[in-house]
Design a protein around this motif. Structure first.
Motif, PDB file in Angstrom:
ATOM      1  N   PHE A 150       0.854  -1.191   0.000  1.00 14.71           N
ATOM      2  CA  PHE A 150       0.000   0.000   0.000  1.00 14.71           C
ATOM      3  C   PHE A 150       0.887   1.237   0.000  1.00 14.71           C
ATOM      4  O   PHE A 150       1.882   1.286   0.754  1.00 14.71           O
ATOM      5  N   ASP A 151       0.550   2.222  -0.811  1.00 16.06           N
ATOM      6  CA  ASP A 151       1.281   3.480  -0.680  1.00 16.06           C
ATOM      7  C   ASP A 151       0.742   4.226   0.537  1.00 16.06           C
ATOM      8  O   ASP A 151      -0.320   3.899   1.074  1.00 16.06           O
ATOM      9  N   ASP A 152       1.476   5.231   1.005  1.00 14.51           N
ATOM     10  CA  ASP A 152       1.128   5.922   2.256  1.00 14.51           C
ATOM     11  C   ASP A 152      -0.259   6.555   2.210  1.00 14.51           C
ATOM     12  O   ASP A 152      -1.010   6.503   3.187  1.00 14.51           O
ATOM     13  N   GLU A 153      -0.602   7.156   1.088  1.00 15.27           N
ATOM     14  CA  GLU A 153      -1.907   7.807   0.970  1.00 15.27           C
ATOM     15  C   GLU A 153      -3.031   6.785   1.066  1.00 15.27           C
ATOM     16  O   GLU A 153      -4.087   7.050   1.669  1.00 15.27           O
ATOM     17  N   THR A 184       0.727  -2.378  -6.346  1.00 18.09           N
ATOM     18  CA  THR A 184       0.573  -1.389  -5.287  1.00 18.09           C
ATOM     19  C   THR A 184      -0.873  -0.923  -5.187  1.00 18.09           C
ATOM     20  O   THR A 184      -1.492  -0.571  -6.196  1.00 18.09           O
ATOM     21  N   VAL A 185      -1.402  -0.948  -3.976  1.00 20.62           N
ATOM     22  CA  VAL A 185      -2.750  -0.432  -3.719  1.00 20.62           C
ATOM     23  C   VAL A 185      -2.658   1.074  -3.537  1.00 20.62           C
ATOM     24  O   VAL A 185      -1.856   1.565  -2.727  1.00 20.62           O
ATOM     25  N   THR A 186      -3.468   1.824  -4.284  1.00 24.86           N
ATOM     26  CA  THR A 186      -3.434   3.280  -4.232  1.00 24.86           C
ATOM     27  C   THR A 186      -4.694   3.833  -3.571  1.00 24.86           C
ATOM     28  O   THR A 186      -5.650   3.101  -3.304  1.00 24.86           O
ATOM     29  N   THR A 191     -10.777   4.268  -2.554  1.00 23.46           N
ATOM     30  CA  THR A 191     -11.996   5.038  -2.805  1.00 23.46           C
ATOM     31  C   THR A 191     -13.024   4.209  -3.561  1.00 23.46           C
ATOM     32  O   THR A 191     -14.224   4.244  -3.261  1.00 23.46           O
ATOM     33  N   GLU A 192     -12.566   3.436  -4.513  1.00 25.95           N
ATOM     34  CA  GLU A 192     -13.472   2.662  -5.362  1.00 25.95           C
ATOM     35  C   GLU A 192     -14.031   1.422  -4.658  1.00 25.95           C
ATOM     36  O   GLU A 192     -15.190   1.049  -4.890  1.00 25.95           O
TER      37      GLU A 192
END
Length: 315
Positions: A150-153, A184-186, A191-192
């Motif tokens: 996962f990225d930080d955001e 990577t999960v963004t 949101t989706e």
């Protein structure tokens, strides 16, 4: 003691006679209980008891039993504890028994920090929702099992959309990691695929009201009508505006509402943008709307819609 300290404590120190695991995160309480149960050796059925006791005497009798081929017995007492009786037992506890008291509190306040009534002599373990900094390594560890990250955001948004509750964070992390195996999960993925928790949506709603963005606020209410608990929303909205109002008129009073220092600073800064009259009027409107749906004059949806329209338009 914070939940994150418990594991190290149990590994490096002699266990205490009693641990009261309290808080609003069921996942953390269950995990704390499991850590305490790990103190007992095999045969586990003889050295671990996890149930509700009918009387204080029944609990005390259980605690006075000796372990079988183990250094400790662990007794998990479910239900409402007899605080006075447990405090009396803890004056001279059985050194080979460890008592664990799971104490679940309602999921009704983002800033719940105060402990329930605990027996004198017990060790309190704070199992309220973790700060996001402790959640990040947990999320990344779960994601690694699917060769994802996962990225930080994305972690920050996931934490907010799940209301900080680890049960949902755990399940949503596994779901998102499976969707992005090897990748990577963004934030866009979050949101989706992750429905926003009622508390997170309420923050968005309150911000829209204070910004005077009626269209956005009403759109959020329509979304809440499909996906969230509108009755719970009233409590959360009231808590939010009450803290803002207290921050405006008596900042020192925030402590009594369970607001931590860093959160108090944010509330003071935010409340300074609005007049005390505006914040008081919003509270009055909210109380009127709450009364309308509770007395059957309006449905919950209509009462919330009327409040949001009036508050956002400043009428």
């Amino acid at each position: 003691m914070e939940f994150v300290e418990l594991k190290k404590h149990l590994k490096t120190q002699k266990p205490n006679a009693c641990y009261a695991c309290y808080g609003d995160d069921d996942f953390l309480i269950d995990r704390a209980v499991a850590l305490c149960l790990s103190l007992a050796s095999e045969p586990k059925p003889f050295n671990c008891t996890d149930r509700e006791f009918g009387s204080a005497r029944e609990l005390t009798d259980e605690l006075m039993q000796l372990p079988m081929m183990s250094e400790y017995r662990v007794v998990v007492a479910r239900g409402k504890p007899d605080v006075a009786a447990i405090a009396e037992y803890l004056k001279k506890p059985n050194p080979s028994s460890v008592l664990v008291l799971p104490m679940y509190t309602p999921h009704d306040s983002w800033n719940r920090t105060s402990a329930p009534s605990l027996p004198s002599g017990c060790t309190a373990v704070d199992c309220n929702r973790l700060p996001v900094k402790h959640v990040v390594p947990f999320v990344q560890k779960i994601a690694e099992q699917s060769q994802a990250r996962f990225d930080d955001e994305a972690v920050g948004l996931l934490y907010n959309r799940c209301g900080g509750y680890m049960t949902r964070i755990n399940s949503e992390t596994q779901k998102l990691a499976m969707l992005r195996v090897g990748g990577t999960v963004t934030a866009a993925d979050v949101t989706e695929n992750v429905k926003a928790d009622t508390e997170f949506v309420v923050f968005e709603l309150c911000d829209s009201i204070l910004a005077g963005n009626a269209a956005r606020a009403l759109a959020i209410v329509d979304g809440m009508a499909k996906n969230n608990d509108l009755v719970a929303a009233f409590t959360l909205i009231y808590n939010r505006f009450r803290k803002l109002f207290v921050a405006a008129i008596d900042p020192d009073g925030l402590t009594a509402l369970g607001v931590k220092p860093f959160q108090a600073g944010k509330l003071k800064s935010e409340s300074a943008k609005f007049s005390k009259t505006k914040l008081k009027n919003i509270l009055d409107m909210l109380e009127k709307a709450d009364y309308s749906y509770k007395t059957g004059v309006m449905t919950v949806y209509d009462a919330l819609t009327c409040f949001v329209a009036q508050a956002a338009y400043g009428k």
